[in-house]
Design a protein around this motif. Structure first.
Motif, short mmCIF file in Angstrom:
data_model
loop_
_atom_site.label_atom_id
_atom_site.label_comp_id
_atom_site.label_asym_id
_atom_site.label_seq_id
_atom_site.Cartn_x
_atom_site.Cartn_y
_atom_site.Cartn_z
N ALA A 1 -7.29 -32.40 7.28
CA ALA A 1 -7.44 -32.42 5.83
C ALA A 1 -6.95 -33.73 5.25
O ALA A 1 -7.50 -34.23 4.26
CB ALA A 1 -6.67 -31.25 5.23
N ALA A 2 -5.90 -34.31 5.84
CA ALA A 2 -5.42 -35.60 5.35
C ALA A 2 -6.43 -36.71 5.60
O ALA A 2 -6.50 -37.68 4.82
CB ALA A 2 -4.09 -35.94 6.03
N LEU A 3 -7.23 -36.56 6.65
CA LEU A 3 -8.22 -37.59 6.98
C LEU A 3 -9.55 -37.35 6.27
O LEU A 3 -10.16 -38.30 5.76
CB LEU A 3 -8.44 -37.62 8.50
CG LEU A 3 -7.25 -38.09 9.34
CD1 LEU A 3 -7.55 -37.92 10.82
CD2 LEU A 3 -6.91 -39.54 9.03
N GLY A 4 -10.03 -36.09 6.26
CA GLY A 4 -11.37 -35.83 5.74
C GLY A 4 -11.45 -34.72 4.73
O GLY A 4 -12.55 -34.18 4.51
N GLY A 5 -10.36 -34.31 4.15
CA GLY A 5 -10.40 -33.27 3.14
C GLY A 5 -10.58 -31.90 3.76
O GLY A 5 -10.48 -31.70 4.98
N CYS A 6 -10.88 -30.92 2.90
CA CYS A 6 -11.01 -29.56 3.39
C CYS A 6 -12.21 -29.41 4.31
O CYS A 6 -12.19 -28.61 5.26
CB CYS A 6 -11.12 -28.59 2.21
SG CYS A 6 -12.59 -28.82 1.20
N ALA A 7 -13.29 -30.17 4.05
CA ALA A 7 -14.47 -30.09 4.93
C ALA A 7 -14.12 -30.56 6.33
O ALA A 7 -14.51 -29.93 7.33
CB ALA A 7 -15.60 -30.92 4.35
N GLY A 8 -13.38 -31.65 6.44
CA GLY A 8 -12.98 -32.12 7.76
C GLY A 8 -12.08 -31.14 8.46
O GLY A 8 -12.17 -30.94 9.68
N ALA A 9 -11.17 -30.50 7.71
CA ALA A 9 -10.28 -29.51 8.32
C ALA A 9 -11.08 -28.32 8.85
O ALA A 9 -10.81 -27.83 9.95
CB ALA A 9 -9.25 -29.04 7.31
N MET A 10 -12.05 -27.85 8.09
CA MET A 10 -12.85 -26.72 8.55
C MET A 10 -13.66 -27.09 9.78
O MET A 10 -13.77 -26.30 10.74
CB MET A 10 -13.77 -26.24 7.42
CG MET A 10 -13.06 -25.59 6.24
SD MET A 10 -14.22 -24.98 5.01
CE MET A 10 -13.10 -24.60 3.67
N ARG A 11 -14.28 -28.26 9.77
CA ARG A 11 -15.07 -28.67 10.94
C ARG A 11 -14.19 -28.79 12.19
O ARG A 11 -14.59 -28.38 13.29
CB ARG A 11 -15.76 -30.01 10.65
CG ARG A 11 -16.91 -29.91 9.67
CD ARG A 11 -17.74 -31.19 9.69
NE ARG A 11 -16.95 -32.34 9.28
CZ ARG A 11 -16.85 -32.79 8.05
NH1 ARG A 11 -17.49 -32.15 7.07
NH2 ARG A 11 -16.12 -33.85 7.75
N GLU A 12 -13.00 -29.33 12.01
CA GLU A 12 -12.10 -29.49 13.15
C GLU A 12 -11.66 -28.14 13.71
O GLU A 12 -11.61 -27.94 14.93
CB GLU A 12 -10.88 -30.30 12.73
CG GLU A 12 -9.85 -30.54 13.83
CD GLU A 12 -10.37 -31.48 14.91
OE1 GLU A 12 -9.84 -31.43 16.02
OE2 GLU A 12 -11.30 -32.26 14.62
N LEU A 13 -11.38 -27.20 12.84
CA LEU A 13 -10.90 -25.89 13.28
C LEU A 13 -12.03 -25.04 13.84
O LEU A 13 -11.79 -24.18 14.70
CB LEU A 13 -10.21 -25.17 12.13
CG LEU A 13 -8.90 -25.81 11.65
CD1 LEU A 13 -8.38 -25.10 10.41
CD2 LEU A 13 -7.85 -25.77 12.74
N CYS A 14 -13.26 -25.24 13.36
CA CYS A 14 -14.39 -24.46 13.90
C CYS A 14 -14.60 -24.73 15.39
O CYS A 14 -15.01 -23.82 16.14
CB CYS A 14 -15.68 -24.79 13.13
SG CYS A 14 -15.75 -24.05 11.49
N ALA A 15 -14.31 -25.94 15.80
CA ALA A 15 -14.51 -26.28 17.21
C ALA A 15 -13.52 -25.57 18.12
O ALA A 15 -13.76 -25.48 19.34
CB ALA A 15 -14.39 -27.80 17.40
#
Length: 1122
Positions: free
Chosen positions: A560-574
């Motif tokens: 989230a610090a790097l890419g916001g909430c969208a980046g956090a969701m994409r990272e956690l989906c993996a």
């Protein structure tokens, strides 16, 4: 012997502290030796010091209790003033000090019990006034604001105004003659206020027309309306009064009050707030409360703001150094707030109380009822000036000041009370405070175990942040104390509270901190990472570490610090798997929390965003949640979350539906987007429960109007419902069908839906057949069916024909409801149905019919048959409680056929054959070896004989009782006594003695009866003996010697000498007297007199009949009465 000469008043006036040689001062060296002598201690040896382990030192630091010492107040004893007061009392007869008042620039005046005033300046006596010694004690004093005038009140009603420098009397006045004394005087601007002992408040206006000083008085508040016991003036216009029952505000000729609770024997105290003059503080007993005072024109309003509990009742309220000071009844001065538990004990000076002087000879008993009730609780010698409290006591005058904070801090830290010292240090500032904080950090680095206390660690971090000691925090402290987990946790908490935003740590320090936190507090890692700026992180190292440790929320925070909430969701989906189960170890839970924070307009870690940034953050979160671009395998985060835990995903959407973007101008469009996205993958979900959750959620949205009636959405919903089994899916599909035009789809494999549709469309012929095609109907299904049947049974014969074939199955579903609904309608068919069921539900159904009054005839007989098979223990009770519900002959045949055997006697008795019933009971009693059971059968047989005896011939009754007593093995005594009433005694004994148990029972009854009669005879004999002895003593006559000798039992002869005891018992002289009475146990007297029997009286000669009758005159008694 040299006699000391008593100094005069003029000599006291002309003297000062340096020139008065007659005053005896204490020797300073002697005072130091007595007051400040240190106790002798033994210094420890080197071996003892080395033997103390570090663990013991840690334990002592962590378990150190909060000290009571080191009060926030410091006390100074005014030695010069106190010594001069003692000298004046002893040499000049001024009396003991009664009241004190302090002014600015070191002015202090003391009043005495003999009406003297002694005024001091910087502890030097300046003037004395002894002009009013005839008006009683000085009861109150008060300086004005600039300390140029002094008001003095006396016990006999006099008030004087003095010039404070030379002690010149400016004005003298008396309130209401000399009826009341003066309790208190104070200033309200340039006017004076006085409170007398009658409870009245007076306003004194001073004026000087044509150069002549004068004073006018007026009564502000009469004691007849309520006796005032305390007052406090806010300014020249507003005055607060307190009675024993109310707090009253007087302003501009208007008054308002509020009720004051508390015990009547405790005086209230009041004081205006120093920080806000609209707040009045009042206290009574153990209650302290703040009142808000609002004055608008002629309107006065009082409103309670806060209430607190005190440890002891207060005697005085005041303000010291901006803090509320309370002197309570145990003579301890406390500061309200964090220092309340650290009082300053002032009992050793023996404070002076004012109310004691109004109860003696000073006022000749002229005291109000309120003051009489209050006791000695009014403090007289307390005064505040320039933030300093002066207190008058029997031992002298003391001055109390707030202690210097830095001095207290240094004392606490030096003595090892780190927690208290650090808390005080947080409230200070300046270079000296910074130096103390740096010195403390140096000491802590040498002794890191002190930070093992969590509270000390928190305060240490706060000190470093307050004084800007960032290098010391991340340099010295982290290097030396990072092994203490409490210190590490305190650092993490400080970061979460955003206290390090001004000087954040370096990436290396952050990495070391999260690695240390992961060992014992992994949940804190995610919040720490979410609270730090990106410049304080090494994203690669932190991300690799959190993935290795499974700290998925930390992974999401970095993303989230790097890419916001969208980046956090994409990272956690993996890193999220499908259906982990109860013990989820993937990133599913972190993904759910991240999505919830994003949809709620929060940043990572649940941190709040600015209000202007929340709408755009929510919109971006919704877009990221539905986007298929960055997900694993083209799956959106919402799909990944639904596949992981469908229920949690639906609950998230339900909670988010109340706020934007699901509320507002584009609310329905956004809900429609979510619905279409859910339906796009709902059919591919492997678990039916996940599909059911989506069905229920979207159906609820449609029914509430939150989702528009889109034909495509309705069609896809129906397809998902068609492919999902279960009751919840059926009900969701049924809700969809109810929204569409009436139609009946071809759903042969979904009987629940078809049944409900037929109910709604009034297709009554197929409702029951379809219902009984449902596999495992739920309670809701059964409730709905019976609700339908309750409305259907009143339709007439047609409904009865439709229900009757399914009656037995309906009874199995709900026996009690079926009895209440069908008991009267199917009265003729109930017996057949009960016979066909013959199960537990049939028994319950019949019991409900009996309660409703519909169980009769053949149905009752069938129920008895079912009871004999299923519940044989209930048959006998049923037949006894429901006499006549079944024909006796039929019941007897059923019971003989199916049992139980213990119900046969009741049936035989009901059929008119009690003799056979008795035989059955006797046979049952003889066939068992259980004593309790045999006794119960015997008692039942006895009850049978008792019931039958009045209705059969005596010979039959005698025969039945005889058979019972002859054959009963364990007959209780009560049964034998009952039988005696119907059998001759000899016959009863003859018949019963064949059984040893019965014979023993009879003997036991006879023995108990004989012992009872013997006991009664002894009691009656003793009572008769005591009555005879009492009568003989009262009569004072001779003793009776009739009867028999108490020793030999022979008849007392008239010729033989007899001996009489004290209570009338006699014996032959030859037999000897008994030493003690056999009845009452009293010792017989040794002096026993022998009385010879009296010679027989000669018979009187028969009266001769003469015509002349001589009558002797009456003889008067000793008093002359005839």
């Amino acid at each position: 012997m040299d006699l000391l000469k008593t100094p005069s008043v003029q000599s006291l006036l002309d003297s000062d502290l340096e020139s008065v040689e007659s005053l005896q001062y204490l020797d300073i060296e002697e005072l130091d030796e007595i007051e400040y002598a240190l106790p002798a201690i033994d210094a420890p040896t080197l071996a003892e010091v080395l033997c103390v382990s570090e663990e013991e030192e840690i334990k002592n630091v962590q378990n150190k209790e909060e000290p009571v010492s080191c009060s926030p107040l410091q006390i100074d004893f005014l030695q010069a003033v106190s010594q001069q007061l003692i000298q004046a009392q002893e040499r000049s007869s001024t009396g003991f000090a009664t009241v004190l008042s302090t002014g600015t620039e070191g002015k202090l005046t003391v009043g005495t019990a003999h009406g003297h005033l002694l005024s001091f300046y910087e502890q030097t006596l300046r003037w004395v006034c002894d002009q009013n010694t005839d008006v009683g004690a000085v009861s109150c004093l008060s300086y004005n604001k600039d300390s140029t005038r002094l008001l003095a009140g006396y016990a006999r009603g006099l008030i004087c105004q003095y010039e404070s420098i030379k002690g010149t009397v400016l004005r003298r006045l008396t309130l209401g003659g000399e009826l009341w004394g003066i309790l208190r005087v104070t200033w309200a601007g340039t006017s004076g206020l006085a409170l007398d002992t009658g409870g009245s408040v007076w306003l004194i206006k001073f004026s000087r027309p044509l150069g002549v000083r004068s004073a006018r008085t007026s009564c502000l508040f009469s004691g007849a309306r309520g006796e005032v016991v305390a007052m406090s003036a806010r300014d020249a216009r507003i005055l607060a009064l307190a009675t024993l029952s109310r707090v009253i505000i007087v302003a501009g000729g208007c008054a308002a009050g509020v009720k004051l609770s508390g015990p009547p024997d405790t005086l209230p105290v009041i004081e205006w707030s120093e920080t806000d003059n609209r707040i009045l503080i009042c206290a009574r007993a153990n209650t302290l409360q703040w009142l808000s005072v609002h004055i608008t024109g002629s309107s006065i309003s009082l409103r309670p703001l806060h209430r607190a509990e005190l440890k002891m009742p207060p005697l005085w309220l005041g303000w010291l150094g901006g803090n509320l000071a309370i002197l309570d009844s145990d003579e301890k001065l406390r500061i309200w707030g964090d220092e309340y538990d650290k009082p300053l004990d002032l009992s050793y000076i023996e404070p002076v109380y004012a109310s004691a002087f109004f109860k003696g000879h000073w006022t000749d008993g002229r005291v109000s009822r309120a003051l009489c009730t209050a006791g000695v609780n009014a403090l007289g010698g307390a005064s505040i000036a320039n933030g300093t409290l002066s207190l008058l006591g029997r031992k002298g005058v003391v001055r109390v000041n707030p202690r210097d904070l830095l001095a207290r801090v240094q004392a606490f830290l030096t003595s090892g009370r780190y927690l208290q010292g650090l808390r005080l240090l947080c409230g200070t500032q300046g270079a000296e405070a910074t130096a103390i904080a740096s010195q403390f950090i140096d000491n802590i680095c040498a002794r890191p175990h002190i930070l093992g206390n969590k509270h000390i660690a928190d305060q240490t971090v706060k000190i470093c942040l307050k004084f800007g000691l960032n290098e010391e925090l991340w340099g010295k402290l982290w290097e030396q104390c990072s092994s203490e987990k409490e210190f590490v946790e305190a650092l993490g908490d400080a970061i979460v509270r955003d206290e390090l935003s001004v000087a954040p740590p370096s990436p290396d320090c952050t990495q070391a901190l999260i690695e240390r936190l992961a060992e014992f507090e992994p949940e804190l890692v995610e919040r720490v990472l979410a609270s730090l700026p990106l410049t304080s992180l090494d994203p690669h190292r932190a991300s690799v570490f959190t993935r290795e440790k499974g700290l998925w929320r930390g992974v999401g925070a970095i993303a989230a610090a790097l890419g916001g909430c969208a980046g956090a969701m994409r990272e956690l989906c993996a890193h999220t798997r499908r259906s982990c189960g109860a013990r989820c170890e993937c990133a599913g839970a972190a993904l759910l929390v991240t999505a919830a924070d994003a949809l709620a307009g929060r940043a990572a870690g649940g941190r709040d965003l600015p209000s202007h940034a929340r709408p755009s953050a929510r919109h971006d979160a919704l877009h990221a949640l539905l986007s298929d671009e960055g997900g694993e395998g083209g799956r959106s985060p919402l799909r990944v979350l639904t596949e992981h835990d469908g229920s949690a995903a639906v609950r998230l959407l339900e909670q988010s539906a109340r706020d934007p973007p699901f509320a507002g101008p584009l609310a329905k469009q956004n809900r429609l987007r979510v619905a279409r996205h859910l339906l796009a993958f709902a059919k591919d979900l492997p678990h039916p429960d996940d599909r059911t959750e989506i069905l229920e959620f979207l159906t609820g949205q449609l029914n509430s109007g939150a989702l528009p009636n889109d034909p495509e959405v309705l069609k896809e919903l129906e397809e998902v419902a068609r492919g999902t089994r279960g009751e919840r899916a059926d009900r969701a599909w049924l809700a969809l069908l109810q929204r569409a035009p009436p139609r009946r789809p071809a759903l042969h494999d979904r009987p629940r839906i078809l049944c409900r549709l037929d109910v709604l469309q009034a297709q009554h012929q197929t409702v029951l057949p379809l219902f009984f095609k449902i596999e495992e109907p739920s309670d809701v299904d059964i409730d709905e069916l019976y609700e339908y049947l309750r409305c259907r049974v009143s339709a007439g014969p047609e409904a009865k024909e439709q229900i009757e074939p399914y009656l037995s199955r309906l009874i199995v579903l709900r026996p009690r409801a079926a009895a209440a609904l069908f008991g009267e309608i199917f009265e003729n068919s109930i017996a057949t149905v009960l016979a066909s069921l013959a199960n537990v539900e049939a028994v319950e159904f019949a019991e409900s019919l009996k309660t409703c009054g519909h169980l009769k005839g053949d149905a009752a007989a069938v129920h008895v048959r079912n009871l004999c098979i299923l519940r044989p223990d209930h048959v006998q009770n049923f037949l006894r409680e429901n006499v006549g519900i079944v024909r006796p002959e039929e019941a007897l045949s059923i019971v003989r056929e199916l049992g139980p055997e213990d119900a046969v006697p009741h049936c035989l008795e009901a059929a008119g054959d009690p003799s056979a019933a008795l035989d059955v009971l006797l046979r049952l009693a003889a066939s068992t070896d259980d004593r309790i059971l045999a006794t119960r059968y015997a008692l039942e047989a006895g009850d049978l004989c008792t019931r039958v005896t009045p209705t059969v011939p005596p010979s039959v009754a005698t025969d039945m009782w005889a058979r019972l007593l002859k054959n009963a093995k364990f007959a209780p005594p009560a049964l034998i006594l009952e039988a005696v009433a119907h059998l001759p005694v000899d016959a009863a004994v003859d018949k019963t003695c064949e059984s040893s148990e019965v014979a023993l029972a009879i003997l036991a009854c006879a023995a108990s009866r004989r012992s009872g009669w013997a006991c009664a005879a002894r009691i009656m004999g003793r009572e008769a003996h005591e009555a005879l002895a009492l009568a003989l003593r009262k009569a004072g006559r001779g003793r009776a010697v009739r009867g028999r000798c108490v020793r030999c039992g022979a008849q007392l002869s008239r010729d033989a000498a007899v001996l009489a005891t004290h209570c009338g018992r006699a014996c032959h002289a030859t037999c000897g007297a008994e030493p003690r009475c056999g009845w009452c146990g009293a010792r017989a007297s040794d002096d026993v007199f022998s009385f010879n029997t009296r010679s027989p009286r000669r018979p009187a000669s028969p009266a001769t009949e003469f015509t002349l009758l001589l009558v002797a005159p009456p003889r008067p008694d000793l008093e002359g009465s005839v």
